[in-house]
Write a protein that holds these residues in place. Sequence first.
Motif, PDB file in Angstrom:
ATOM      1  N   ALA A 117     -11.598  -4.145  -2.251  1.00 16.81           N
ATOM      2  CA  ALA A 117     -10.227  -4.635  -2.080  1.00 16.81           C
ATOM      3  C   ALA A 117      -9.246  -3.470  -1.945  1.00 16.81           C
ATOM      4  O   ALA A 117      -8.330  -3.503  -1.115  1.00 16.81           O
ATOM      5  N   THR A 118      -9.445  -2.433  -2.749  1.00  9.30           N
ATOM      6  CA  THR A 118      -8.563  -1.259  -2.703  1.00  9.30           C
ATOM      7  C   THR A 118      -8.687  -0.549  -1.362  1.00  9.30           C
ATOM      8  O   THR A 118      -7.675  -0.177  -0.748  1.00  9.30           O
ATOM      9  N   LEU A 119      -9.911  -0.364  -0.895  1.00 12.48           N
ATOM     10  CA  LEU A 119     -10.126   0.297   0.398  1.00 12.48           C
ATOM     11  C   LEU A 119      -9.622  -0.558   1.559  1.00 12.48           C
ATOM     12  O   LEU A 119      -9.116  -0.030   2.552  1.00 12.48           O
ATOM     13  N   ALA A 120      -9.733  -1.880   1.434  1.00  9.15           N
ATOM     14  CA  ALA A 120      -9.197  -2.774   2.477  1.00  9.15           C
ATOM     15  C   ALA A 120      -7.700  -2.552   2.632  1.00  9.15           C
ATOM     16  O   ALA A 120      -7.184  -2.473   3.754  1.00  9.15           O
ATOM     17  N   ALA A 121      -6.999  -2.440   1.515  1.00 11.52           N
ATOM     18  CA  ALA A 121      -5.550  -2.196   1.572  1.00 11.52           C
ATOM     19  C   ALA A 121      -5.254  -0.834   2.216  1.00 11.52           C
ATOM     20  O   ALA A 121      -4.298  -0.710   2.994  1.00 11.52           O
ATOM     21  N   LEU A 122      -6.068   0.156   1.927  1.00 13.60           N
ATOM     22  CA  LEU A 122      -5.880   1.481   2.532  1.00 13.60           C
ATOM     23  C   LEU A 122      -6.090   1.417   4.048  1.00 13.60           C
ATOM     24  O   LEU A 122      -5.289   1.959   4.823  1.00 13.60           O
ATOM     25  N   PHE A 123      -7.143   0.750   4.481  1.00 14.99           N
ATOM     26  CA  PHE A 123      -7.384   0.609   5.923  1.00 14.99           C
ATOM     27  C   PHE A 123      -6.278  -0.213   6.586  1.00 14.99           C
ATOM     28  O   PHE A 123      -5.912   0.045   7.734  1.00 14.99           O
ATOM     29  N   ASP A 124      -5.733  -1.191   5.871  1.00 18.44           N
ATOM     30  CA  ASP A 124      -4.618  -1.977   6.404  1.00 18.44           C
ATOM     31  C   ASP A 124      -3.391  -1.092   6.591  1.00 18.44           C
ATOM     32  O   ASP A 124      -2.670  -1.218   7.583  1.00 18.44           O
ATOM     33  N   ALA A 125      -3.134  -0.184   5.656  1.00 11.26           N
ATOM     34  CA  ALA A 125      -1.991   0.726   5.787  1.00 11.26           C
ATOM     35  C   ALA A 125      -2.159   1.636   7.007  1.00 11.26           C
ATOM     36  O   ALA A 125      -1.199   1.869   7.759  1.00 11.26           O
ATOM     37  N   LEU A 126      -3.372   2.137   7.214  1.00 14.09           N
ATOM     38  CA  LEU A 126      -3.633   2.969   8.394  1.00 14.09           C
ATOM     39  C   LEU A 126      -3.439   2.165   9.677  1.00 14.09           C
ATOM     40  O   LEU A 126      -2.799   2.624  10.631  1.00 14.09           O
ATOM     41  N   GLU A 127      -3.961   0.959   9.691  1.00 15.52           N
ATOM     42  CA  GLU A 127      -3.834   0.068  10.850  1.00 15.52           C
ATOM     43  C   GLU A 127      -2.365  -0.251  11.127  1.00 15.52           C
ATOM     44  O   GLU A 127      -1.907  -0.177  12.269  1.00 15.52           O
ATOM     45  N   ASN A 128      -1.607  -0.586  10.076  1.00 15.98           N
ATOM     46  CA  ASN A 128      -0.180  -0.892  10.245  1.00 15.98           C
ATOM     47  C   ASN A 128       0.584   0.295  10.811  1.00 15.98           C
ATOM     48  O   ASN A 128       1.476   0.122  11.652  1.00 15.98           O
ATOM     49  N   SER A 129       0.253   1.488  10.351  1.00 17.33           N
ATOM     50  CA  SER A 129       0.932   2.688  10.848  1.00 17.33           C
ATOM     51  C   SER A 129       0.694   2.860  12.344  1.00 17.33           C
ATOM     52  O   SER A 129       1.631   3.176  13.090  1.00 17.33           O
ATOM     53  N   LEU A 130      -0.535   2.656  12.769  1.00 17.11           N
ATOM     54  CA  LEU A 130      -0.846   2.775  14.199  1.00 17.11           C
ATOM     55  C   LEU A 130      -0.150   1.692  15.018  1.00 17.11           C
ATOM     56  O   LEU A 130       0.365   1.955  16.109  1.00 17.11           O
ATOM     57  N   MET A 131      -0.107   0.488  14.500  1.00 16.06           N
ATOM     58  CA  MET A 131       0.541  -0.605  15.237  1.00 16.06           C
ATOM     59  C   MET A 131       2.047  -0.415  15.274  1.00 16.06           C
ATOM     60  O   MET A 131       2.691  -0.678  16.292  1.00 16.06           O
ATOM     61  N   LEU A 132       2.620   0.058  14.179  1.00 19.87           N
ATOM     62  CA  LEU A 132       4.060   0.312  14.150  1.00 19.87           C
ATOM     63  C   LEU A 132       4.424   1.406  15.154  1.00 19.87           C
ATOM     64  O   LEU A 132       5.443   1.312  15.848  1.00 19.87           O
TER      65      LEU A 132
END
Length: 182
Positions: A117-132
């Motif tokens: 769950a913790t790593l999923a949130a980290l990958f989501d932050a990376l993904e959001n940064s790229l999409m933003l």
Amino acid sequence: MPHPLCSLSAKPLGTVAVRLGMLLLFTSALMALLDLPLQGEAAPWGIVSFELAATPYQALRILLEWDTKEALGHARLSLLVDFAYLLVYGLFFATLAAWFGKKNSDEKWSSLAAWAATLAALFDALENSLMLYQVERFSTETPFPQLAASFATIKFALLLIASAYCLVAGFGLLRQRYRRPL
């Protein structure tokens, strides 16, 4: 390596998990509302379609549709709110997994699920940064869509692991609690 939340006792973990669960329901509803203007022909699943676009062509189709619908502002807002959302769901599933681990005397698998769950949130932050980055610059050049889709896929897989553990552990706890002697 045990997840740091697994070192807490069951009572505070349970209390925090309930509060995070309520917050998760609220933020999920907010994210669903923010996603409505983003749904269309190129993005039938809204922001999730953009997360999984995987090619510059598909990502550009989505951005062009959003630009036509004047929904780029909604996309920006959705991505910014998702940074808070990822903290909520990451902490919720990690806390819930740690709580189930305490209740079921299962430190190994609960810790693994909490880390997932913790790593999923980290990958989501990376993904959001790229999409933003793509939304802000109205650009879908390589490798941004591909990386965002890869991070999204990893995030979803890790969330599946964490939620599956919580579901199985929850059923196991219910089974123990309501077991009837023969």
